[in-house]
Design an enzyme around this catalytic site. Structure first.
Site, PDB file in Angstrom:
ATOM      1  N   GLY A 169       0.830  -1.221   0.166  1.00 58.38           N
ATOM      2  CA  GLY A 169      -0.019   0.076   0.185  1.00 58.38           C
ATOM      3  C   GLY A 169       0.555   1.219   0.334  1.00 58.38           C
ATOM      4  O   GLY A 169       2.447   1.561  -0.608  1.00 58.38           O
ATOM      5  N   GLY A 170       0.538   1.804   1.150  1.00 60.46           N
ATOM      6  CA  GLY A 170       1.128   3.671   1.155  1.00 60.46           C
ATOM      7  C   GLY A 170       2.848   3.357   0.879  1.00 60.46           C
ATOM      8  O   GLY A 170       3.614   4.061   0.831  1.00 60.46           O
ATOM      9  N   GLY A 404      20.824   5.010 -34.434  1.00 60.07           N
ATOM     10  CA  GLY A 404      21.368   5.746 -33.951  1.00 60.07           C
ATOM     11  C   GLY A 404      21.507   5.470 -32.090  1.00 60.07           C
ATOM     12  O   GLY A 404      21.843   5.955 -31.371  1.00 60.07           O
ATOM     13  N   ALA A 405      21.294   3.804 -31.895  1.00 60.19           N
ATOM     14  CA  ALA A 405      22.221   3.843 -30.520  1.00 60.19           C
ATOM     15  C   ALA A 405      24.024   3.995 -30.608  1.00 60.19           C
ATOM     16  O   ALA A 405      24.113   4.847 -29.413  1.00 60.19           O
ATOM     17  CB  ALA A 405      22.579   2.158 -30.417  1.00 60.19           C
TER      18      ALA A 405
HETATM   19  C1  HXC Z   1      -3.084  -1.787  11.741  1.00 62.68           C
HETATM   20  C2  HXC Z   1      -1.927  -3.697  11.169  1.00 62.68           C
HETATM   21  C3  HXC Z   1      -1.818  -3.254   9.774  1.00 62.68           C
HETATM   22  C4  HXC Z   1      -2.016  -2.413   9.279  1.00 62.68           C
HETATM   23  C5  HXC Z   1      -0.005  -5.243  10.115  1.00 62.68           C
HETATM   24  N1  HXC Z   1      -1.470  -5.166  11.516  1.00 62.68           N
HETATM   25  N2  HXC Z   1      -0.976  -4.269   9.146  1.00 62.68           N
HETATM   26  N3  HXC Z   1      -2.222  -3.127  12.013  1.00 62.68           N
HETATM   27  N4  HXC Z   1      -2.827  -1.314  10.500  1.00 62.68           N
HETATM   28  N5  HXC Z   1      -2.252  -1.680   7.770  1.00 62.68           N
HETATM   29  C6  HXC Z   1      -1.150  -5.456  12.532  1.00 62.68           C
HETATM   30  C7  HXC Z   1      -1.664  -7.099  12.928  1.00 62.68           C
HETATM   31  O1  HXC Z   1      -3.273  -6.305  13.083  1.00 62.68           O
HETATM   32  C8  HXC Z   1      -0.908  -7.894  13.492  1.00 62.68           C
HETATM   33  O2  HXC Z   1      -1.568  -7.025  14.842  1.00 62.68           O
HETATM   34  C9  HXC Z   1      -0.024  -7.093  13.239  1.00 62.68           C
HETATM   35  O3  HXC Z   1       0.143  -6.122  12.797  1.00 62.68           O
HETATM   36  C10 HXC Z   1       0.788  -8.139  12.461  1.00 62.68           C
HETATM   37  O4  HXC Z   1       0.212  -9.238  11.501  1.00 62.68           O
HETATM   38  P1  HXC Z   1      -0.347 -10.483  10.722  1.00 62.68           P
HETATM   39  O5  HXC Z   1      -1.173  -9.486  10.001  1.00 62.68           O
HETATM   40  O6  HXC Z   1      -0.289 -10.796  12.004  1.00 62.68           O
HETATM   41  O7  HXC Z   1       1.526 -10.632  10.319  1.00 62.68           O
HETATM   42  P2  HXC Z   1       1.682 -11.206   9.271  1.00 62.68           P
HETATM   43  O8  HXC Z   1       0.272 -12.543   8.976  1.00 62.68           O
HETATM   44  O9  HXC Z   1       3.444 -10.887   8.717  1.00 62.68           O
HETATM   45  O10 HXC Z   1       0.880 -10.366   7.734  1.00 62.68           O
HETATM   46  C11 HXC Z   1       1.755  -9.008   7.587  1.00 62.68           C
HETATM   47  C12 HXC Z   1       0.604  -7.920   6.883  1.00 62.68           C
HETATM   48  C13 HXC Z   1      -0.633  -8.401   6.746  1.00 62.68           C
HETATM   49  C14 HXC Z   1       0.550  -8.877   4.890  1.00 62.68           C
HETATM   50  C15 HXC Z   1       1.398  -7.143   6.025  1.00 62.68           C
HETATM   51  O11 HXC Z   1      -0.496  -7.870   8.879  1.00 62.68           O
HETATM   52  C16 HXC Z   1      -1.273  -7.953   6.323  1.00 62.68           C
HETATM   53  O12 HXC Z   1      -1.757  -7.822   4.943  1.00 62.68           O
HETATM   54  N6  HXC Z   1      -2.040  -6.258   6.534  1.00 62.68           N
HETATM   55  C17 HXC Z   1      -2.115  -5.578   6.298  1.00 62.68           C
HETATM   56  C18 HXC Z   1      -2.175  -5.016   4.631  1.00 62.68           C
HETATM   57  C19 HXC Z   1      -2.772  -3.668   4.262  1.00 62.68           C
HETATM   58  O13 HXC Z   1      -3.872  -3.491   3.677  1.00 62.68           O
HETATM   59  N7  HXC Z   1      -2.661  -2.100   4.834  1.00 62.68           N
HETATM   60  C20 HXC Z   1      -3.180  -1.041   4.075  1.00 62.68           C
HETATM   61  C21 HXC Z   1      -2.864  -0.959   3.052  1.00 62.68           C
HETATM   62  S1  HXC Z   1      -3.268   0.801   1.955  1.00 62.68           S
HETATM   63  P3  HXC Z   1      -1.813  -7.988  15.680  1.00 62.68           P
HETATM   64  O14 HXC Z   1      -2.159  -7.519  17.068  1.00 62.68           O
HETATM   65  O15 HXC Z   1      -2.800  -9.143  15.923  1.00 62.68           O
HETATM   66  O16 HXC Z   1      -0.699  -9.427  16.286  1.00 62.68           O
HETATM   67  C22 HXC Z   1      -2.440   1.660   2.876  1.00 62.68           C
HETATM   68  C23 HXC Z   1      -2.847   3.123   1.956  1.00 62.68           C
HETATM   69  C24 HXC Z   1      -1.963   4.210   1.861  1.00 62.68           C
HETATM   70  O17 HXC Z   1      -1.656   1.144   2.551  1.00 62.68           O
HETATM   71  C25 HXC Z   1      -2.104   4.980   0.289  1.00 62.68           C
HETATM   72  C26 HXC Z   1      -0.966   6.044   0.280  1.00 62.68           C
HETATM   73  C27 HXC Z   1      -0.504   6.776  -1.072  1.00 62.68           C
END
Ligand code: HXC
Length: 510
Positions: A169-170, A404-405
């Site tokens: 994502g971001g 050209g290269a």
């Molecule tokens: C809040 C988050 C988080 C997030 C992970 N965590 N990503 N909390 N916001 N974006 C937290 C989880 O809830 C978890 O908490 C802990 O971090 C570890 O994550 P896990 O999922 O247990 O780890 P893993 O299995 O290794 O998976 C990693 C991961 C997954 C693939 C990155 O966490 C995931 O899919 N996260 C979300 C990714 C995402 O969609 N992000 C938003 C993108 S949108 P607990 O307490 O349960 O252990 C974006 C838009 C911005 O970024 C655009 C700007 C231009």
């Protein structure tokens, strides 16, 4: 007083513990180091000074007030690499998945601003789940603040990103706007939207690895400039890279004492180019033999291998090297190799690093795939980048420089300073066979006559002498003396002054 000291000690320990022992153990179990362990490797021992270790997020939504960890998922500050100052931020996956809150963004922006103001490189270590979902638009605004600093610092200080875990994502756009991205094999991946969203939107099943692992970005997309076996290797290689780079565009590239002989002859180069013009040879041999101590830091070694780019030193001075690789696709220029080299040329020019161009190129890649992919615009990027570059430019044509290269690869007419050719050079509009088949089309039915025409064309054009007689080549040099000639040329260009006309900015064909 004693109580205050104890309180400080307690709070520091709390911040250093990040997400706690269990999450740190899980991090290690995945083969990853923690945010702080990574900084210990990247920076000189004992040089790290941390900022904002007590910063916490300010969110109360979704029970976040119960999830406050000092530092809030990123470790920031400054330290030194071989004695030179750099600024750093290192995402801590053990704290709420390293996700970006507004407070975390403020920490990162603070070091970005300090790096730019003080003229020092910045290195970001990524291992995070993207926007802190509970913070919503505050997180998005935080990202935008970081992106803005990336853009303002581009061309001012070197910016390096290392992807060491998830980067989604971001989080992907900040690295994308930095100068170099490196990945760690098998533990890192980067994508705009993850496998779950891909499944929902286009019903495609794909793994993290296949969507954004190092094989995607270091081999196919070219998003990453290299991939390393593990955290340790990635961080030590970044230290090596920093040694070649100036701290900012206000400073000269770092000169290091050379233990190599500046006028070292390399007799083996006299036989590097095979007698048969269609036989490949390894251009890396030339690069290693002319560089100080055969030390070459290659960028994007596994992407668009028909062109080689990277940093070396000549008598202690950093240079950027761009070289066609006859071993891959005969060293042809195509979309990927043009983009790869163009970005590198622009980096070198922005940071005052002289460019050495080693040429053996049969032309641009023909075909529908390339034309439909926009070869014209992509090839023009490299031409544009070389033409606008004002740093010292030294070119050595070893064999083919066709069409050209020839113009594109830092030719005299786009302000090459020293343009040399080996006696084996062939500088022409195209290869002899193609040329005679066009100009003597009416003799195609007579192979003997055509062979004689080809021999005639070859004798006349497939050499460096015509180009040298017109001044498009400054000198024809012996291959064994190439290092000596490059070192001398660089010294003579020390006082080079060249400015492009004033403009707000150019309009490079993006
Ligand atoms: C809040 C988050 C988080 C997030 C992970 N965590 N990503 N909390 N916001 N974006 C937290 C989880 O809830 C978890 O908490 C802990 O971090 C570890 O994550 P896990 O999922 O247990 O780890 P893993 O299995 O290794 O998976 C990693 C991961 C997954 C693939 C990155 O966490 C995931 O899919 N996260 C979300 C990714 C995402 O969609 N992000 C938003 C993108 S949108 P607990 O307490 O349960 O252990 C974006 C838009 C911005 O970024 C655009 C700007 C231009």
């Amino acid at each position: 007083m004693q109580n205050n000291l104890a309180e400080l000690h307690k709070r520091r320990e709390q911040a250093r513990a990040g997400g706690g022992a269990k999450r740190i153990a899980a991090q290690h179990a995945k083969g990853k180091l923690t945010a702080r362990e990574r900084l210990d490797i990247l920076l000189d021992e004992g040089s790290f000074e941390e900022f904002d270790m007590f910063v916490e997020h300010r969110s109360h939504d979704f029970g976040m007030e119960k999830q406050r960890v000092p530092g809030d998922g990123v470790v920031t500050g400054w330290g030194t690499v071989n004695g030179r100052v750099i600024y750093v931020f290192s995402k801590d996956f053990t704290v709420i998945g390293g996700s970006l809150s507004k407070a975390q963004a403020e920490k990162i922006v603070k070091v970005q601003e300090m790096a730019a103001r003080n003229g020092a490189p910045i290195v970001g270590l990524f291992d995070a789940g993207g926007a802190r979902i509970q913070e919503g638009v505050d997180s998005l605004a935080g990202y935008a603040d970081i992106f803005l600093q990336n853009v303002l610092s581009s061309g001012v200080i070197p910016q390096i990103s290392v992807i060491m875990g998830p980067c989604a994502g971001g989080d992907v756009y900040s690295p994308a706007m930095t100068d170099f991205i490196f990945m760690v094999k098998d533990t890192s991946y980067m994508y705009v939207t993850g496998p779950d969203v891909v499944k929902t939107v286009i019903n495609e099943d794909v793994s993290h690895e296949d969507l954004g692992g190092y094989r995607v970005h270091a081999l196919k997309s070219g998003v990453a400039d290299g991939a390393y076996e593990n955290d340790l290797e990635a961080l030590t290689q970044v230290r090596r890279l920093i040694d070649f780079l100036p701290s900012s565009n206000r400073q000269a590239p770092p000169v290091r004492e050379s233990f190599d002989i500046p006028d070292r002859d390399e007799r083996s180069l006299d036989t590097l180019v095979p007698a048969n013009p269609n036989k490949p040879y390894n251009m890396k041999e030339l690069i290693l033999k002319v560089s100080d101590e055969a030390d070459f830091f290659e960028i994007s070694p596994d992407y668009a291998k028909n062109i080689i780019i990277g940093f070396a030193r000549m008598d202690g001075e950093p240079v950027g090297i761009v070289a066609n690789q006859p071993q891959v696709l005969a060293g042809v220029l195509d979309i990927d190799s043009s983009r790869k080299a163009a970005r590198f040329v622009r980096f070198c020019d922005a940071f005052g690093i002289p460019i050495i161009t080693l040429v053996d190129v049969p032309g641009f890649m023909p075909g529908t795939k390339q034309e439909q992919g926009g070869l014209i615009k992509h090839g023009a990027k490299l031409l544009f980048a070389y033409a606008e570059a004002t740093v010292p430019k030294i070119t050595v044509i070893t064999r083919k420089a066709y069409g050209g290269a020839f113009d594109v690869m830092s030719s005299k007419n786009i302000r090459g300073d020293f343009n040399y050719a080996w006696p084996t050079a062939e500088i022409a509009v195209m290869g002899p066979k193609q040329a005679v088949e066009i100009i003597f089309r009416n003799e195609l039915g007579d192979p003997e006559k055509l062979a004689a025409r080809e021999a005639e064309y070859k004798a006349h054009f497939a050499s460096p002498f015509v180009a040298a007689s017109r001044g498009y080549i400054d000198d024809i040099i012996m291959p064994h003396g190439t290092r000596r000639r490059i070192v001398r040329a660089l010294k003579s260009l020390k006082g080079k002054e060249l400015k492009n006309p004033w403009k707000k900015h150019d309009n490079i064909p993006l």
